[in-house]
Design a protein around this motif. Structure first.
Motif, PDB file in Angstrom:
ATOM      1  N   VAL A 146       2.238   3.084   9.467  1.00  0.00           N
ATOM      2  CA  VAL A 146       2.138   3.316   7.890  1.00  0.00           C
ATOM      3  C   VAL A 146       1.054   3.516   7.127  1.00  0.00           C
ATOM      4  O   VAL A 146       0.954   4.637   6.450  1.00  0.00           O
ATOM      5  CB  VAL A 146       3.353   2.331   7.421  1.00  0.00           C
ATOM      6  N   LEU A 147       0.023   2.930   7.397  1.00  0.00           N
ATOM      7  CA  LEU A 147      -1.178   2.940   6.623  1.00  0.00           C
ATOM      8  C   LEU A 147      -2.010   4.031   7.217  1.00  0.00           C
ATOM      9  O   LEU A 147      -2.503   4.589   6.276  1.00  0.00           O
ATOM     10  CB  LEU A 147      -2.140   1.603   6.902  1.00  0.00           C
ATOM     11  N   ASP A 148      -1.983   4.165   8.135  1.00  0.00           N
ATOM     12  CA  ASP A 148      -2.553   5.804   8.892  1.00  0.00           C
ATOM     13  C   ASP A 148      -1.862   6.948   8.229  1.00  0.00           C
ATOM     14  O   ASP A 148      -2.769   7.867   7.566  1.00  0.00           O
ATOM     15  CB  ASP A 148      -2.411   5.813  10.467  1.00  0.00           C
ATOM     16  N   GLU A 149      -0.667   6.931   7.876  1.00  0.00           N
ATOM     17  CA  GLU A 149       0.143   7.985   7.314  1.00  0.00           C
ATOM     18  C   GLU A 149      -0.257   7.828   5.737  1.00  0.00           C
ATOM     19  O   GLU A 149      -0.398   8.887   4.926  1.00  0.00           O
ATOM     20  CB  GLU A 149       1.628   7.872   7.222  1.00  0.00           C
ATOM     21  N   CYS A 150      -0.797   6.688   4.997  1.00  0.00           N
ATOM     22  CA  CYS A 150      -0.973   6.540   3.515  1.00  0.00           C
ATOM     23  C   CYS A 150      -2.304   7.299   3.643  1.00  0.00           C
ATOM     24  O   CYS A 150      -2.517   7.861   2.587  1.00  0.00           O
ATOM     25  CB  CYS A 150      -0.796   5.285   3.382  1.00  0.00           C
ATOM     26  N   VAL A 151      -3.277   6.762   4.468  1.00  0.00           N
ATOM     27  CA  VAL A 151      -4.646   7.471   4.218  1.00  0.00           C
ATOM     28  C   VAL A 151      -4.430   9.058   4.288  1.00  0.00           C
ATOM     29  O   VAL A 151      -5.381   9.727   3.360  1.00  0.00           O
ATOM     30  CB  VAL A 151      -5.566   7.144   5.640  1.00  0.00           C
ATOM     31  N   GLN A 152      -3.754   9.554   5.113  1.00  0.00           N
ATOM     32  CA  GLN A 152      -3.404  10.968   5.210  1.00  0.00           C
ATOM     33  C   GLN A 152      -2.995  11.587   3.869  1.00  0.00           C
ATOM     34  O   GLN A 152      -3.297  12.774   3.419  1.00  0.00           O
ATOM     35  CB  GLN A 152      -2.480  11.409   6.358  1.00  0.00           C
ATOM     36  N   LEU A 153      -2.017  10.783   3.274  1.00  0.00           N
ATOM     37  CA  LEU A 153      -1.462  10.998   2.109  1.00  0.00           C
ATOM     38  C   LEU A 153      -2.525  11.277   0.602  1.00  0.00           C
ATOM     39  O   LEU A 153      -2.357  11.838  -0.176  1.00  0.00           O
ATOM     40  CB  LEU A 153      -0.132  10.492   1.746  1.00  0.00           C
TER      41      LEU A 153
ATOM     42  N   ASN B  38       5.534  16.262   2.843  1.00  0.00           N
ATOM     43  CA  ASN B  38       5.196  14.763   2.573  1.00  0.00           C
ATOM     44  C   ASN B  38       6.303  13.869   1.978  1.00  0.00           C
ATOM     45  O   ASN B  38       6.475  12.642   2.045  1.00  0.00           O
ATOM     46  CB  ASN B  38       4.265  14.986   1.351  1.00  0.00           C
ATOM     47  N   LYS B  39       7.425  14.840   1.459  1.00  0.00           N
ATOM     48  CA  LYS B  39       8.688  14.035   0.949  1.00  0.00           C
ATOM     49  C   LYS B  39       9.112  13.197   2.085  1.00  0.00           C
ATOM     50  O   LYS B  39       9.659  12.197   2.209  1.00  0.00           O
ATOM     51  CB  LYS B  39       9.397  14.947   0.222  1.00  0.00           C
ATOM     52  N   PHE B  40       9.384  13.940   3.391  1.00  0.00           N
ATOM     53  CA  PHE B  40      10.192  13.614   4.262  1.00  0.00           C
ATOM     54  C   PHE B  40       9.284  12.429   5.035  1.00  0.00           C
ATOM     55  O   PHE B  40       9.755  11.418   5.773  1.00  0.00           O
ATOM     56  CB  PHE B  40      10.514  14.824   5.415  1.00  0.00           C
ATOM     57  N   LYS B  41       8.179  12.684   5.170  1.00  0.00           N
ATOM     58  CA  LYS B  41       7.174  11.670   5.631  1.00  0.00           C
ATOM     59  C   LYS B  41       7.165  10.238   4.750  1.00  0.00           C
ATOM     60  O   LYS B  41       7.506   9.450   5.690  1.00  0.00           O
ATOM     61  CB  LYS B  41       5.813  12.065   5.464  1.00  0.00           C
TER      62      LYS B  41
ATOM     63  N   ILE C 252       0.842  -1.399   0.026  1.00  0.00           N
ATOM     64  CA  ILE C 252      -0.136  -0.135   0.038  1.00  0.00           C
ATOM     65  C   ILE C 252       1.000   1.237   0.060  1.00  0.00           C
ATOM     66  O   ILE C 252       0.537   2.295  -0.796  1.00  0.00           O
ATOM     67  CB  ILE C 252      -0.957   0.042   1.334  1.00  0.00           C
ATOM     68  N   LEU C 253       1.997   1.156   0.586  1.00  0.00           N
ATOM     69  CA  LEU C 253       3.015   2.199   0.828  1.00  0.00           C
ATOM     70  C   LEU C 253       3.172   2.571  -0.874  1.00  0.00           C
ATOM     71  O   LEU C 253       3.369   3.700  -1.173  1.00  0.00           O
ATOM     72  CB  LEU C 253       4.133   2.303   1.564  1.00  0.00           C
TER      73      LEU C 253
ATOM     74  N   ALA D 263       9.966   9.337   3.316  1.00  0.00           N
ATOM     75  CA  ALA D 263      11.205   8.829   3.351  1.00  0.00           C
ATOM     76  C   ALA D 263      10.953   8.260   4.676  1.00  0.00           C
ATOM     77  O   ALA D 263      11.828   7.295   4.854  1.00  0.00           O
ATOM     78  CB  ALA D 263      12.234  10.146   3.462  1.00  0.00           C
ATOM     79  N   GLU D 264      10.265   8.705   5.541  1.00  0.00           N
ATOM     80  CA  GLU D 264      10.547   8.207   7.048  1.00  0.00           C
ATOM     81  C   GLU D 264       9.668   6.635   6.989  1.00  0.00           C
ATOM     82  O   GLU D 264      10.240   5.622   7.390  1.00  0.00           O
ATOM     83  CB  GLU D 264       9.512   9.069   8.012  1.00  0.00           C
ATOM     84  N   LEU D 265       8.539   6.648   6.133  1.00  0.00           N
ATOM     85  CA  LEU D 265       7.924   5.537   6.172  1.00  0.00           C
ATOM     86  C   LEU D 265       8.471   4.323   5.320  1.00  0.00           C
ATOM     87  O   LEU D 265       8.617   3.199   5.656  1.00  0.00           O
ATOM     88  CB  LEU D 265       6.405   5.713   5.333  1.00  0.00           C
ATOM     89  N   VAL D 266       9.319   4.664   4.180  1.00  0.00           N
ATOM     90  CA  VAL D 266      10.158   3.615   3.379  1.00  0.00           C
ATOM     91  C   VAL D 266      11.249   3.337   4.201  1.00  0.00           C
ATOM     92  O   VAL D 266      11.427   2.011   4.510  1.00  0.00           O
ATOM     93  CB  VAL D 266      10.681   4.492   2.249  1.00  0.00           C
ATOM     94  N   THR D 267      11.892   3.963   5.259  1.00  0.00           N
ATOM     95  CA  THR D 267      12.761   3.615   6.073  1.00  0.00           C
ATOM     96  C   THR D 267      12.206   2.501   6.993  1.00  0.00           C
ATOM     97  O   THR D 267      12.996   1.703   7.276  1.00  0.00           O
ATOM     98  CB  THR D 267      13.394   4.710   6.856  1.00  0.00           C
ATOM     99  N   LYS D 268      11.257   2.977   7.686  1.00  0.00           N
ATOM    100  CA  LYS D 268      10.620   1.978   8.660  1.00  0.00           C
ATOM    101  C   LYS D 268      10.274   0.603   8.045  1.00  0.00           C
ATOM    102  O   LYS D 268      10.478  -0.395   8.707  1.00  0.00           O
ATOM    103  CB  LYS D 268       9.202   2.777   9.125  1.00  0.00           C
TER     104      LYS D 268
END
Ligand SMILES: Cc1cc2nc3c(=O)[nH]c(=O)nc-3n(C[C@H](O)[C@H](O)[C@H](O)COP(=O)(O)OP(=O)(O)OC[C@H]3O[C@@H](n4cnc5c(N)ncnc54)[C@H](O)[C@@H]3O)c2cc1C
Length: 381
Positions: free
Chosen positions: A332-339, A283-286, A259-260, A288-293
């Motif tokens: 991660v999925l919560d942030e994806c919803v936000q994006l 969003n770019k940094f967000k 989903i990411l 980047a953080e999600l991919v790292t996680k």
């Protein structure tokens, strides 16, 4: 990051699973969601593709592989398509299979395994009861010996595949004087008098999976359907929960990753203020953080897969993989919803359904709190 655990033979099986899912599942997702269950032809086709009995010995109709990685590579493909279907498949092929392969007599194997592999016999496992799931040793369903049979009374709830399963591995108390050592496992089959099912439960997410209550009222189960040794049910379950938990971690991680990846494509295309929303620094940094996680989580889960394949994965490490991956998946999925903005809240978008589907992974197969309890105990705390 390049993953190194899979070889060409695993990738070949991945391609088979992917083809099966694209052909059999993806075009029919709306139907499965509406039915809140998977149809029998899904199981029969999965059986035809050799996906159900990967680790069942070939003499009983399975693939005969003792390489755990064949199971995880298929599990990853299911998780990419639907967390819900992944759980139904995982319960049958990943969770119940070891009980029926490792704890059964040849007579039982001959009776159940060939149909298990073809998808004619769909399975479930019933530990949780309305009175509680975390404290498994306190379960209340009873089995009382009567000649060559056992008489089962009690109920179970939240059972994945419970509504449609032909065979359910049921944990019941056979010695009321003991806690953990008073539990035995039984195979309860469709058609046994007194075995009934409640409604399909109405869940927040994981809509495509059938989750049910089961009721046992004086069900006569022959001793020939006892799985494993009398009084050993709790130990049998504990020994197999390591595999259930690493399997859950595989699914949690791959589900969030997929989903990411889809979200990254979305934020490249979606425009606001004349630029793609992914190009705003926040969003770019967000992302980047999600991919790292996700990469860091995947690295730990991959090590757990390899350790389990070598028979070395500890209870504590499987608990770490399970709770951590569930937490990361949800974050991660919560942030994806936000994006995705408003579209992320619409059921017709995969990201919205994935977000709802993920919530349960912090609860089932041992909640995150129970996982931390196990890790703490391992530390001598
Ligand atoms: C969709 C779905 C599918 C499921 N599929 C299956 C299945 O196929 N088979 C099956 O047997 N079960 C299944 N379950 C049940 C699941 O495993 C249980 O819900 C889970 O183990 C928690 O049990 P409980 O719901 O009774 O919560 P409880 O045990 O009542 O716990 C309530 C809360 O208290 C916390 N808690 C409990 N004990 C402790 C403690 N010692 N320390 C700190 N916190 C604690 C828990 O973490 C939880 O947050 C499923 C559940 C769901 C929702």
């Amino acid at each position: 990051m390049r993953r190194t655990l899979y070889g060409p033979e695993h990738e070949e099986l991945r391609a088979t699973a992917r083809e099966f899912l694209q052909r059999t599942v993806v075009p029919r997702m709306d139907e499965f969601i509406a039915d809140r269950a998977l149809p029998r032809d899904f199981w029969l086709e999965a059986g035809k593709q050799g996906l159900l009995g990967l680790h069942v010995p070939d003499e009983w109709g399975g693939g005969g592989s003792d390489d755990y990685l064949f199971g995880t590579v298929v599990g990853e493909e299911f998780a990419k398509v639907s967390a819900s279907i992944s759980s139904c498949y995982g319960i049958h092929a990943g969770v119940v299979a070891p009980y029926l392969v490792e704890l059964t007599t040849d007579e039982q194997k001959a009776r159940w395994l060939p149909r298990f592999c073809t998808g004619e016999l769909v399975t479930a496992i019933a530990m949780t009861e309305p009175s509680g799931g975390s404290d498994l040793a306190a379960l209340k369903t009873t089995a009382v010996r009567d000649g060559d049979d056992w008489i089962l009374n009690g109920s179970k709830t939240f059972i994945t595949n419970g509504y449609g399963a032909d065979l359910v591995v049921v944990a019941a108390r056979t010695d009321p004087g003991k806690r953990a050592k008073g539990i035995t496992l039984f195979a309860v089959e469709t058609g046994m008098e007194g075995f009934t099912r409640g409604r399909k439960l109405d869940k927040v997410g994981q809509t495509e999976s059938d989750t049910a209550e089961l009721f046992f009222s004086d069900v006569r189960v022959p001793d020939a359907n006892r799985i494993g040794d009398e009084g050993m049910g709790f130990i049998h379950m504990m020994e197999r929960l390591v595999q259930e938990r690493v399997g859950a971690a595989v699914s949690n991680t791959m589900h969030a990753r997929q989903i990411l990846d889809e979200t990254i494509e979305y934020v490249k295309e979606r425009k606001a203020f004349g630029q793609s929303v992914g190009s705003f620094q926040h969003n770019k940094f967000k992302v980047a953080e999600l991919v790292t996680k996700m990469d860091v989580t995947q690295a730990f889960v991959d090590q757990c897969i390899l350790a389990h394949a070598a028979g070395e994965l500890s209870t504590a490490d499987s608990a770490k993989a399970k709770w951590w991956s569930a937490q990361v998946q949800n974050d991660v999925l919560d942030e994806c919803v936000q994006l995705y903005g408003g579209y992320g809240y619409m059921n017709e978008y995969r990201v919205a359904r994935a977000w709802r589907d993920a919530r349960v992974t912090k609860i089932w197969a041992g909640s995150n709190e129970i996982m931390k309890e196990l890790i703490g105990r391992d530390l001598g705390l």
